[in-house]
Design a protein around this motif. Structure first.
Motif, PDB file in Angstrom:
ATOM      1  N   TYR A   1       0.859  -1.174   0.000  1.00 16.44           N
ATOM      2  CA  TYR A   1       0.000   0.000   0.000  1.00 16.44           C
ATOM      3  C   TYR A   1       0.902   1.232   0.000  1.00 16.44           C
ATOM      4  O   TYR A   1       1.731   1.400   0.899  1.00 16.44           O
ATOM      5  N   PRO A   2       0.779   2.103  -0.997  1.00 16.65           N
ATOM      6  CA  PRO A   2       1.662   3.266  -1.054  1.00 16.65           C
ATOM      7  C   PRO A   2       1.263   4.321  -0.018  1.00 16.65           C
ATOM      8  O   PRO A   2       0.122   4.360   0.453  1.00 16.65           O
ATOM      9  N   TYR A   3       2.223   5.145   0.324  1.00 20.40           N
ATOM     10  CA  TYR A   3       1.946   6.326   1.133  1.00 20.40           C
ATOM     11  C   TYR A   3       1.623   7.494   0.202  1.00 20.40           C
ATOM     12  O   TYR A   3       2.279   7.677  -0.819  1.00 20.40           O
ATOM     13  N   THR A   4       0.617   8.261   0.579  1.00 21.71           N
ATOM     14  CA  THR A   4       0.353   9.533  -0.078  1.00 21.71           C
ATOM     15  C   THR A   4       0.990  10.631   0.758  1.00 21.71           C
ATOM     16  O   THR A   4       0.748  10.729   1.967  1.00 21.71           O
ATOM     17  N   VAL A   5       1.836  11.437   0.120  1.00 20.54           N
ATOM     18  CA  VAL A   5       2.405  12.629   0.749  1.00 20.54           C
ATOM     19  C   VAL A   5       1.561  13.820   0.303  1.00 20.54           C
ATOM     20  O   VAL A   5       1.392  14.043  -0.900  1.00 20.54           O
TER      21      VAL A   5
END
Length: 351
Positions: free
Chosen positions: A259-263
């Protein structure tokens, strides 16, 4: 840990153990708070077992791995994790045997079931086995994980049946004053013998939680100097954060998705979102810093102030803020960012 898949014999043993555990239906008299441990004969790690299903919704055995897994479980159980069910994936480190409906069983599961000649019918009848790791998609078991989950199911049957007859089984014995600060759990401990493994009950405290060192990524000093020389205008307050996004990414075929991180950065006054950025879990710390510098370079303006909620975000930004003489502070709530985050999460849910 090896990524080798379980053999046919290992799958057969696991499915049999799952059938035995389902047959006793321990969730009829146990709650998910009735924790006990099983020590892995191979690694020595303790898995803390949680029987789920007393509410008649999700029938499963969760085996929380080591002190880190136990700590994540206890935080979730205590309601210390904010957000929705997806947020819990950042804290779960466990193996799980669950009993699902047919439509939740994937092709890889069906292939194993077919190869073993097994048949299931009805609701909550289909065994499913998964590994949970923080920030990663729940995934299929390796051979090592399958062997331990088999043992955990077998020993859980032993503990559950004895607990049914003796409700005090999991109540810890009295401790001395020196020991009272430590929580202890009943743990099934194996001992190799000529006839195979011999199991006994022991009351053990979890090993100390090993805090993983998270050094602050090095700052690109040359880039900072270029910004200081080229950009002098200062304006506004930017609210910043990073969080897991629910749409998984698989970079290579056969590789476990993450699951990617959103910045995310938002201008507080206008509510304008400043070019969000997606990054992998092992890169989000450095890219949280780099993305902020990129936004400053793109906007040709330095924010007067940066506002964050998380301590980790504050620590990552402090070297940048101090060098660029930007005021940095933590707050309990970021209204503009929360609104943008909710919009992003709603967008992800549509896919």
């Amino acid at each position: 840990m090896s990524d080798q898949s379980p053999s046919t014999e290992e799958w057969a043993a696991l499915y049999q153990a799952a059938a035995d555990f389902k047959r006793i239906a321990a969730w009829e008299w146990m709650y998910d708070s009735d924790l006990f441990g099983v020590q892995d004969p191979a690694s020595g790690e303790i898995g803390y077992c949680c029987v789920m299903g007393n509410l008649g919704e999700h029938f499963a055995l969760g085996v929380y791995l080591g002190t880190k897994g136990l700590n994540g479980y206890l935080m979730i159980a205590a309601g210390e994790i904010a957000g929705n069910a997806f947020s819990l994936l950042h804290y779960q480190k466990c193996l799980m045997a669950s009993y699902e409906d047919r439509d939740l069983i994937e092709k890889q599961d069906l292939a194993v079931i077919k190869a073993l000649g097994l048949k299931y019918r009805g609701r909550n009848a289909w065994p499913q086995f998964r590994s949970y790791e923080p920030d990663l998609v729940p995934w299929f078991l390796t051979a090592e994980q399958a062997r331990f989950l088999t043992v955990a199911l077998q020993q859980s049957c032993d503990v559950a049946l004895r607990y049914r007859d003796d409700p005090d089984l999991l109540a810890p014995p009295e401790q001395s004053e020196d020991e009272q600060e430590d929580d202890i759990y009943l743990v099934r401990v194996p001992e190799p013998t000529e006839a195979g493994l011999s199991w006994s009950d022991q009351w053990l405290a979890p090993a100390p939680l090993q805090q993983e060192a998270q050094p602050i990524p090095p700052i690109d000093e040359l880039r900072i100097q270029r910004i200081k020389q080229a950009i002098t205008k200062r304006q506004g307050t930017w609210e910043g954060d990073f969080f897991l996004s629910p749409t998984p990414i698989q970079e290579h075929k056969g590789q476990r998705p993450y699951y990617p991180y959103t910045v995310l950065w938002v201008d507080r006054r206008s509510g304008m979102v400043l070019a969000p950025h997606l990054t992998a879990p092992d890169r989000y710390r450095a890219e949280f810093q780099s993305h902020l510098l990129g936004l400053i370079e793109q906007a040709r303006v330095l924010p007067q102030e940066l506002a964050v909620v998380q301590k980790e975000a504050f620590d990552l930004l402090e070297p940048i803020a101090s060098r660029l003489k930007i005021k940095l502070h933590r707050t309990n709530r970021l209204v503009a960012l929360e609104s943008a985050r909710n919009s992003f999460m709603s967008m992800f849910e549509q896919f």
